[in-house]
Design a protein around this motif. Structure first.
Motif, PDB file in Angstrom:
ATOM      1  N   ARG A  80       0.826  -1.207   0.000  1.00 53.45           N
ATOM      2  CA  ARG A  80       0.000   0.000   0.000  1.00 53.45           C
ATOM      3  C   ARG A  80       0.860   1.257   0.000  1.00 53.45           C
ATOM      4  O   ARG A  80       0.519   2.243  -0.669  1.00 53.45           O
ATOM      5  N   MET A  81       1.945   1.268   0.745  1.00 48.95           N
ATOM      6  CA  MET A  81       2.816   2.440   0.765  1.00 48.95           C
ATOM      7  C   MET A  81       3.337   2.753  -0.632  1.00 48.95           C
ATOM      8  O   MET A  81       3.385   3.912  -1.056  1.00 48.95           O
ATOM      9  N   THR A  82       3.713   1.694  -1.355  1.00 54.04           N
ATOM     10  CA  THR A  82       4.233   1.889  -2.714  1.00 54.04           C
ATOM     11  C   THR A  82       3.141   2.391  -3.646  1.00 54.04           C
ATOM     12  O   THR A  82       3.356   3.307  -4.448  1.00 54.04           O
ATOM     13  N   LEU A  83       1.953   1.814  -3.557  1.00 53.08           N
ATOM     14  CA  LEU A  83       0.843   2.242  -4.410  1.00 53.08           C
ATOM     15  C   LEU A  83       0.439   3.680  -4.108  1.00 53.08           C
ATOM     16  O   LEU A  83       0.165   4.462  -5.022  1.00 53.08           O
ATOM     17  N   ASP A  84       0.412   4.038  -2.831  1.00 57.99           N
ATOM     18  CA  ASP A  84       0.077   5.417  -2.462  1.00 57.99           C
ATOM     19  C   ASP A  84       1.087   6.396  -3.055  1.00 57.99           C
ATOM     20  O   ASP A  84       0.717   7.494  -3.511  1.00 57.99           O
ATOM     21  N   GLU A  85       2.350   6.006  -3.053  1.00 60.30           N
ATOM     22  CA  GLU A  85       3.400   6.878  -3.598  1.00 60.30           C
ATOM     23  C   GLU A  85       3.220   7.072  -5.098  1.00 60.30           C
ATOM     24  O   GLU A  85       3.360   8.186  -5.620  1.00 60.30           O
ATOM     25  N   ILE A  86       2.901   5.966  -5.789  1.00 64.37           N
ATOM     26  CA  ILE A  86       2.682   6.064  -7.236  1.00 64.37           C
ATOM     27  C   ILE A  86       1.508   6.978  -7.542  1.00 64.37           C
ATOM     28  O   ILE A  86       1.587   7.868  -8.401  1.00 64.37           O
ATOM     29  N   ILE A  87       0.406   6.785  -6.842  1.00 66.98           N
ATOM     30  CA  ILE A  87      -0.810   7.547  -7.115  1.00 66.98           C
ATOM     31  C   ILE A  87      -0.646   9.014  -6.746  1.00 66.98           C
ATOM     32  O   ILE A  87      -1.179   9.903  -7.429  1.00 66.98           O
ATOM     33  N   GLU A  88       0.102   9.274  -5.696  1.00 64.84           N
ATOM     34  CA  GLU A  88       0.347  10.672  -5.331  1.00 64.84           C
ATOM     35  C   GLU A  88       1.106  11.402  -6.432  1.00 64.84           C
ATOM     36  O   GLU A  88       0.840  12.563  -6.731  1.00 64.84           O
TER      37      GLU A  88
END
Length: 213
Positions: A80-88
């Protein structure tokens, strides 16, 4: 003698006039020295922008691959941390939003998952994976009829997708159908527009149904 001198004099007078007229000729070196230099700055900026865009695309894809790895390993926190970073950084990254929606379903957060799925559908209303994921979200929210509608639509877009067929069969309470014969090109390639996302989705589709019920 005077007449001849006059002709010579006239001839001498015409020499500098001819030279002045030739300044505009293409062969004149003075014109070459004063010709404007082409502005190459816009082309350089375009190439620079393209290089930056390609770098960002590769970076997003590398991070998404890392997120998938964390998902396979069951490390939902890092995923989730990685996905949040991508989406941000890239709010329109379709695969990241859909995988995050699946993760949120596992974490019992269907309303938040719905927001990510809807974001994709607003931009890609005919994306079959997004439509199927929307069905999972509706099923988790208890909207069975809406879920069936989404599953049916997904199977209509990709009738050979076993994951979509499985979702529909489970939702209607039918036993999962057996697809006979060799796999179709769509099954083998995963219909490349879904990239690795749909392949991974196939591996945990049944598990997601268990979580949404």
């Amino acid at each position: 003698m005077i007449f001849r001198h006059a002709r010579i004099t006239n001839g001498l007078l015409w020499l500098p006039i001819s030279a002045v007229l030739c300044i505009g000729c293409a062969s004149n070196p003075l014109k070459k020295l004063t010709a404007p230099v082409a502005n190459v700055a816009p082309k350089r900026e375009l190439r620079s922008d393209e290089a930056i865009a390609e770098f960002e695309r590769r970076r997003d894809q590398a991070q998404f691959t890392a997120a998938l790895t964390r998902w396979r390993e069951g490390d939902l926190i890092e995923c989730r941390m990685t996905l949040d970073e991508i989406i941000e950084r890239n709010p329109e990254h379709t695969e990241a939003r859909l995988l995050l929606a699946e993760l949120l379903l596992v974490e019992k957060q269907p309303q938040t998952a719905l927001q990510h799925v809807q974001n994709v559908l607003n931009r890609e209303p005919e994306n079959p994976v997004a439509i199927h994921t929307a069905g999972l979200v509706q099923e988790a929210l208890g909207n069975t009829s809406a879920a069936l509608e989404q599953y049916k639509r997904a199977t209509e877009l990709e009738p050979d997708n076993e994951v979509f067929l499985l979702s529909y069969d489970v939702a209607v309470g039918a036993p999962p159908r057996q697809i006979e014969g060799p796999p179709t090109m769509g099954q083998v390639a995963g219909n490349k527009k879904r990239d690795d996302h749909s392949t991974e989705f196939a591996n945990h589709a049944a598990g997601l149904h268990q979580h949404t019920q």
